[in-house]
Scaffold this motif. Structure first.
Motif, short mmCIF file in Angstrom:
data_model
loop_
_atom_site.label_atom_id
_atom_site.label_comp_id
_atom_site.label_asym_id
_atom_site.label_seq_id
_atom_site.Cartn_x
_atom_site.Cartn_y
_atom_site.Cartn_z
N LEU A 1 5.37 59.99 29.98
CA LEU A 1 5.79 61.21 30.67
C LEU A 1 7.30 61.41 30.58
O LEU A 1 7.78 62.54 30.43
CB LEU A 1 5.36 61.15 32.14
CG LEU A 1 3.94 61.61 32.48
CD1 LEU A 1 3.70 61.51 33.97
CD2 LEU A 1 3.69 63.03 32.00
N THR A 2 8.05 60.31 30.66
CA THR A 2 9.50 60.41 30.55
C THR A 2 9.91 60.89 29.17
O THR A 2 10.78 61.75 29.03
CB THR A 2 10.15 59.04 30.85
OG1 THR A 2 9.91 58.71 32.22
CG2 THR A 2 11.64 59.08 30.60
N VAL A 3 9.29 60.33 28.14
CA VAL A 3 9.60 60.76 26.77
C VAL A 3 9.24 62.23 26.58
O VAL A 3 10.03 63.02 26.04
CB VAL A 3 8.85 59.88 25.75
CG1 VAL A 3 9.05 60.44 24.34
CG2 VAL A 3 9.35 58.45 25.83
N ALA A 4 8.05 62.63 27.05
CA ALA A 4 7.62 64.02 26.92
C ALA A 4 8.56 64.95 27.68
O ALA A 4 8.94 66.02 27.18
CB ALA A 4 6.19 64.18 27.42
N VAL B 1 11.92 65.28 25.80
CA VAL B 1 11.78 66.16 24.63
C VAL B 1 11.73 67.62 25.06
O VAL B 1 12.38 68.49 24.47
CB VAL B 1 10.52 65.78 23.82
CG1 VAL B 1 10.25 66.82 22.74
CG2 VAL B 1 10.70 64.41 23.19
N ALA B 2 10.96 67.91 26.13
CA ALA B 2 10.88 69.28 26.63
C ALA B 2 12.24 69.78 27.11
O ALA B 2 12.62 70.93 26.85
CB ALA B 2 9.86 69.36 27.76
N GLY C 1 13.96 78.78 28.05
CA GLY C 1 14.55 77.45 27.90
C GLY C 1 14.78 76.78 29.23
O GLY C 1 14.56 75.57 29.39
N GLY C 2 15.21 77.57 30.22
CA GLY C 2 15.40 77.00 31.55
C GLY C 2 14.11 76.50 32.14
O GLY C 2 14.08 75.45 32.80
N VAL D 1 13.48 72.68 33.37
CA VAL D 1 12.98 72.33 34.70
C VAL D 1 11.66 71.57 34.60
O VAL D 1 11.44 70.56 35.28
CB VAL D 1 12.80 73.60 35.55
CG1 VAL D 1 12.10 73.28 36.87
CG2 VAL D 1 14.16 74.24 35.83
N ALA D 2 10.77 72.03 33.70
CA ALA D 2 9.48 71.35 33.52
C ALA D 2 9.69 69.94 32.97
O ALA D 2 9.04 68.99 33.41
CB ALA D 2 8.59 72.16 32.58
#
Length: 328
Positions: A126-129, A132-133, A284-285, A289-290
């Protein structure tokens, strides 16, 4: 017992809302000819004076606590107050308030990196995802496709604010729990104002201000109005609520709740400055945030033993630097 987390969330939301007003108040001063450094000195200097008497009263009989935490208060003043605010106020000279704040809030990713390096917690899926997001969102916020004005200087200031914000989150709750929040806030702001003033007097930082009318929310008003807003709303209330909330929730959860500041700032800038990011920047914001939210959720899933709010008693066998891992 159940009221403490609820109170912590309420304090963190109050801090997020009041912190979110700073960019709008600061914009009116910067456009009137104030340097960012002067605006920060006025903001935290006045706030430190307002909190001085309550801070002194809270320290009666605890002067040894103040002395033992002098280094932590100094670092908080340098990073969480001076660096974060100067960089953010300079960023809003070149960027919309919402965009500048999105860049600053990448500091939450830096908090995760710090917790990883400091406590050997490798990132999980989840941290990696989420990272990246957030980075993908950053590309849209910076509008690399070129559909909006790109100000690299403003971006650099915004990223500098991210480092300051990371310092704020990490340091605010690492102080001795015996040190009152009001003393922490007042001391940190006094250090930040004094350092900026001393450096400014050497000529290394620009210090200039005007003392006439400024334009706030599209209306001419006295320069005292944004100064009062910056010092009382966006400093006194914001720092007290933020520090108190972080001592209940810890840095991971408090910074997660603090994401609401981005939404509050965009709303306030829209209402008072008629300022909104472009559609791609808003997209992008949303990604940032996500992404940060995914990182925070992943961190919240870690074993409870790794999250030791500063308000909890510390076992006698614990080393002093480990008294509190958490804090905003």
């Amino acid at each position: 017992m159940h009221s403490r987390p609820a109170a912590g969330v309420g304090l963190a939301l109050l801090a997020a809302f009041t912190f979110a007003t700073s960019g709008t108040f600061a914009r009116s001063l910067v456009e009137a000819g104030w340097s960012a450094e002067s605006a920060v000195i006025a903001r935290v200097g006045v706030a430190a004076l307002v909190l001085a008497i309550p801070a002194l009263l809270s320290l009666r009989g605890k002067w040894h606590v103040l002395r033992s935490n002098a280094t932590a208060i100094g670092l908080f003043g340098l990073l969480g107050v001076a660096l974060a605010q100067v960089c953010f106020f300079n960023a809003v000279r070149y960027l919309p308030v919402g965009v500048a704040l999105l860049l600053e809030y990448l500091g939450i990713i830096l908090v995760v990196v710090w917790m990883w390096l400091r406590h050997a917690q490798p990132p999980r899926r989840l941290t990696v995802a989420g990272s990246v997001a957030a980075l993908a969102g950053l590309a849209f916020v910076l509008d690399l496709a070129g559909t909006a004005d790109f100000h690299p200087v403003g971006v650099l200031w915004g990223l500098g604010a991210a480092f300051g914000l990371a310092g704020y989150f990490v340091l605010a709750g690492q102080v001795d729990p015996r040190l009152p929040s009001v003393a922490m806030a007042s001391g940190g702001m006094a250090v930040g104002a004094a350092v900026l003033l001393l450096v400014g007097l050497t000529g290394l930082l620009p210090l200039h201000a005007t003392f006439g009318e400024v334009t706030f929310a599209g209306q001419p008003t006295s320069w005292l109005v944004p100064i009062a807003g910056l010092s009382l709303v966006a400093a006194v209330i914001a720092y007290l609520a933020g520090i108190a909330g972080s001592r209940i929730l810890g840095p991971r959860l408090s910074s997660f709740v603090g994401l609401a500041e981005v939404l509050f700032a965009v709303l306030i800038a829209w209402l008072f400055l008629d300022e909104l990011p472009t559609g791609w920047q808003l997209f992008g914001g949303t990604l940032i945030v996500a992404g940060v939210a995914l990182v925070r959720l992943d961190e919240l899933r870690r074993p409870a033993a790794l999250d030791v709010p500063a308000s909890r008693p510390v076992p006698a066998t614990s080393a002093r630097p480990e008294v509190a891992v958490d804090g905003r």
